[in-house]
Design a protein around this motif. Structure first.
Motif, mmCIF file in Angstrom:
data_model
loop_
_atom_site.group_PDB
_atom_site.id
_atom_site.type_symbol
_atom_site.label_atom_id
_atom_site.label_comp_id
_atom_site.label_asym_id
_atom_site.label_seq_id
_atom_site.Cartn_x
_atom_site.Cartn_y
_atom_site.Cartn_z
ATOM 1 N N ALA A 210 0.806 -1.231 0.000
ATOM 2 C CA ALA A 210 0.000 0.000 0.000
ATOM 3 C C ALA A 210 0.839 1.282 0.000
ATOM 4 N N PRO A 211 1.893 1.383 0.833
ATOM 5 C CA PRO A 211 2.662 2.641 0.811
ATOM 6 C C PRO A 211 3.583 2.762 -0.402
ATOM 7 N N ALA A 212 3.443 1.881 -1.392
ATOM 8 C CA ALA A 212 4.276 1.886 -2.593
ATOM 9 C C ALA A 212 5.761 1.938 -2.238
ATOM 10 N N PRO A 213 6.263 0.894 -1.573
ATOM 11 C CA PRO A 213 7.668 0.902 -1.170
ATOM 12 C C PRO A 213 8.575 0.820 -2.397
ATOM 13 N N LYS A 214 9.802 1.276 -2.230
ATOM 14 C CA LYS A 214 10.771 1.156 -3.314
ATOM 15 C C LYS A 214 11.213 -0.293 -3.457
ATOM 16 N N VAL A 215 11.268 -0.991 -2.321
ATOM 17 C CA VAL A 215 11.644 -2.400 -2.333
ATOM 18 C C VAL A 215 10.700 -3.142 -1.403
ATOM 19 N N LEU A 216 10.178 -4.279 -1.844
ATOM 20 C CA LEU A 216 9.328 -5.102 -0.987
ATOM 21 C C LEU A 216 10.137 -6.311 -0.519
ATOM 22 N N LEU A 217 10.157 -6.508 0.794
ATOM 23 C CA LEU A 217 10.890 -7.629 1.370
ATOM 24 C C LEU A 217 9.889 -8.706 1.776
ATOM 25 N N LEU A 218 10.151 -9.933 1.361
ATOM 26 C CA LEU A 218 9.222 -11.021 1.687
ATOM 27 C C LEU A 218 9.975 -12.127 2.414
ATOM 28 N N ASP A 219 9.584 -12.366 3.678
ATOM 29 C CA ASP A 219 10.282 -13.341 4.511
ATOM 30 C C ASP A 219 9.511 -14.654 4.527
ATOM 31 N N GLU A 220 9.874 -15.585 3.677
ATOM 32 C CA GLU A 220 9.203 -16.873 3.548
ATOM 33 C C GLU A 220 7.686 -16.736 3.634
#
Lengths: 368, 310
Positions: free
Chosen positions: A161-171
């Motif tokens: 939603a906040p339109a991040p520059k990078v999305l981190l996905l932890d498993e």
């Protein structure tokens, strides 16, 4: 710097990161001098067994862990000293970490609200995110009233939603059942392509990594083993660990007979020399291992002159494939996999003598 | 009896197992009935009886006890009734004394509980044990010790003077502050333990998620941690407020005439021959009613929150 040009700039640059937990003799080295660059608009996967440091690296990018040494750049800006709430990255947590006392919509709106966006903007953006993850009708539900798969989607929408520059996905898919996991893989990849956001995805599941990633960083015991596309890490593993961790493989002891420009001739026991691609440098007479994938070999009834022979230990029916466990005369255990495309084409059964045939170009020499 | 107490075990199971369940429940029901319900019923009945002059009661129905609590009819009871403010004042004072003690316990207890809950599992037990250590000593002894600590010539004042913080002793004993301190000290663990239990179950990934979504530390506390551990905070507040409201040791020993609380008022009615049993019983009933109303309001809010899906 900081300009978001698809595919051209470096999104995350990790330089000589060291992370040590504890102090003195009791300390544990979680990351040992790791450097890598993640490109803008890339689906980048950190792959490795548990305890390899992949989650620590992700948490360092997110800002939940401090580095012991090293630098982290986000679109050219040094960020390793910034607290988590000052970094334009968002995280999808392993167990989702949805706020239990807030509705689905409130969860998704949280980041936007913290950024001080206007009410109308928050609402339209949150609804847009709900539609993106196909949960349009669930805005007023509480997380506890959703299934695991739905919670996973809310977590994804909340982080996007906040339109991040990078999305981190932890498993993020590890808590889902197999069918849902497979569906979500396709969906995640689709969302990444649609939004153009750089995804950094942590997993221990090599199949997940192979199916979704643009590039994969294979990690083990706090160190980077190899970075490459799915094809590269599978077909051209750099060392024994990568060969063994990604997919299944067979390792055979060999002696190097001859070194050419981009290949080497290696001999298994007293068999005929096999042409192998080489990871790294080698010299004539050196000993090493060759890695051969089970699907790149076959077994047949032995003929006169066959050098690689053994006894079939057992056949395992796997649906699409049949796995043949072969006990070679030199003592090595070999797994061969044959597709069940036709009526049983193996021609051998348990207890039979069989010859092992290696496809041309299937062998890769690993020098450790 | 077994059948009535057997809401979940209908159908085939209600026969032998129903009877067995009834028998197994019987000891607890008897204990609760005998030691909890019976005394309360007795007090309820006593509050509607006539007082005997040597303590005790005369078995004759009367509303005099409640009347005395609310109305002033003069020394001989023959004047037109006016509102009697003395007891209402005592009652009101008790409520806010208990409220301040509860707030004190919360302000000190929450960080304490949070601290303990975030220690490594091995040291948590030690911290919890340390919190409960003072409670191995009788409450009366602890309250008397507190009196010695805070009196004008006690260590508190001596230290403050010695370190140059004050010139003349500050007068704490026999004030509201002394009573609040006493109540705070008496009931702090009842705040710490339930909050600890909540925070210990709290998923700290929620705090990380809030931080990740641009919340400051303070916002994370206010909007994520506190609402999530609210049940523990509410339980702690009830466990401190309710006994503080009826306490008589701390106000008796640490307070003075101006800090008289309802617990002491009730205590006096049952002590020696001078007391008024029906009046004490009536005051107890009024106290009990107020506490029950507070708890019911809370329970209703909880069930409403649950309907909203919390």
């Amino acid at each position: 710097m900081g300009v978001n040009e698809p595919g051209s700039s470096t999104a995350v640059a990790i330089t000589n990161i060291v992370k040590r937990y504890g102090i003195g003799d009791a300390s544990v080295l979680a990351l040992n001098d790791v450097s890598l660059e993640i490109q803008d608009n890339e689906f980048f996967t950190l792959l490795g067994p548990s305890g390899c440091g992949k989650t620590t690296l992700l948490r360092i990018i997110a800002g939940f862990e401090q580095v012991t040494a090293g630098v982290v750049h986000l679109y050219g800006e040094e960020i390793e000293q910034l607290p988590a709430n000052k970094r334009p990255v968002n995280t999808v947590f392993q167990q989702y970490a949805l706020f239990p006392h807030m509705s689905v919509l409130e969860n998704i709106a949280f980041g936007l609200r913290m950024l001080g966006k206007g009410k109308a903007e928050i609402e339209s953006r949150a609804k847009q995110m709900l539609d993106l993850v196909q949960l349009g009708g669930f805005a007023d539900r509480r997380p506890a009233q959703l299934s695991g798969g739905q919670q996973q989607r809310v977590a994804l929408a909340r982080a996007l939603a906040p339109a991040p520059k990078v999305l981190l996905l932890d498993e993020p898919l590890s808590a889902l059942d197999l069918k849902l996991r497979q569906a979500m893989r396709v969906e995640l990849k689709q969302i990444q392509e649609d939004t153009g956001i750089t995804f950094v995805f942590v997993t221990h599941d090599q199949e997940e990594a192979l199916t979704m990633s643009d590039r994969i960083a294979v990690m083990s015991s706090g160190e980077l083993q190899q970075i490459g596309t799915a094809h590269e890490v599978y077909e051209e593993p750099r060392n024994k660990f990568v060969a063994g961790f990604i997919g299944e493989t067979n390792l055979l002891d060999v002696t190097v007979e001859e070194v050419r420009a981009d290949a080497a001739m290696c001999r298994v026991g007293d068999g005929a020399p096999i042409a192998c691609s080489v990871a790294g440098n080698t010299t004539k007479g050196a000993r090493g291992h060759i890695s051969i994938r089970p699907e790149r070999m076959s077994v047949s009834k032995p003929k006169r002159g066959d050098k690689l022979t053994g006894i079939v230990d057992r056949l395992v029916y796997l649906g699409t494939d049949t796995q043949c466990l072969l006990h070679l005369d030199n003592g090595t255990e070999i797994t061969v996999r044959a597709q069940n495309a036709h009526e049983s084409t193996l021609g051998v059964g348990p207890g039979d003598r069989a010859a092992l045939n290696i496809d041309a170009g299937a062998a890769r020499l690993l020098v450790d | 009896m077994a059948g009535a107490l057997n809401p979940g075990g209908g159908g085939a199971a209600s026969g032998v197992f129903g009877a067995l369940r009834g028998w197994l429940l019987a000891p607890s029901l008897i204990v609760i009935g005998f030691f909890l319900l019976a005394p309360v019923c007795m007090m309820l009945i006593y509050s509607f009886l006539t007082k005997d002059f040597r303590g005790g009661v005369i078995w004759e129905f009367s509303l005099a006890a409640y009347d005395q609590f609310i109305f002033d009819r003069g020394l001989f009871g023959d004047e037109p009734p006016k509102i009697e403010w003395i007891y209402i004042t005592i009652f009101w004072r008790s409520i806010w004394q208990a409220a301040i003690a509860t707030i004190l316990c919360l302000v000190i207890g929450f960080p304490t509980a949070y601290f303990i809950a975030t220690r490594p599992a091995a040291t948590r037990t030690v911290w919890l044990f340390l919190v409960t250590i003072p409670y191995w000593v009788n409450l009366l002894i602890r309250t008397v010790s507190m009196k010695f600590l805070i009196r004008d010539t006690g260590p508190l004042n001596e230290w403050l003077i010695q370190f140059g913080v004050i010139d003349t002793p500050i007068h704490v004993i026999n004030t509201n502050i002394a009573v609040q301190l006493g109540l705070f000290y008496s009931y702090l663990p009842f705040m710490v333990l339930p909050i600890y239990a909540s925070v210990e179950r709290y998923n700290f990934a929620l705090s990380e998620a809030a931080r990740d979504l641009y919340a400051s530390r303070w916002t994370t506390l206010r909007e994520v941690l506190l609402p999530t551990v609210k049940p523990g905070i509410v339980a702690g507040c009830i466990l401190v407020f309710v006994p503080s409201l009826g306490a008589f040791l701390a106000p008796d020993l640490l307070g003075g005439a101006k800090t008289f609380m309802i617990g002491s008022l009730i205590e006096e009615q049952f002590k020696g021959n001078a007391g008024n049993w029906p009046f004490g019983a009536a005051a107890s009933m009024i106290l009990l009613t107020v506490v029950l109303i507070v708890l019911m309001i809370y329970a209703r809010q909880q069930s409403r929150a649950e309907e909203r899906g919390h």
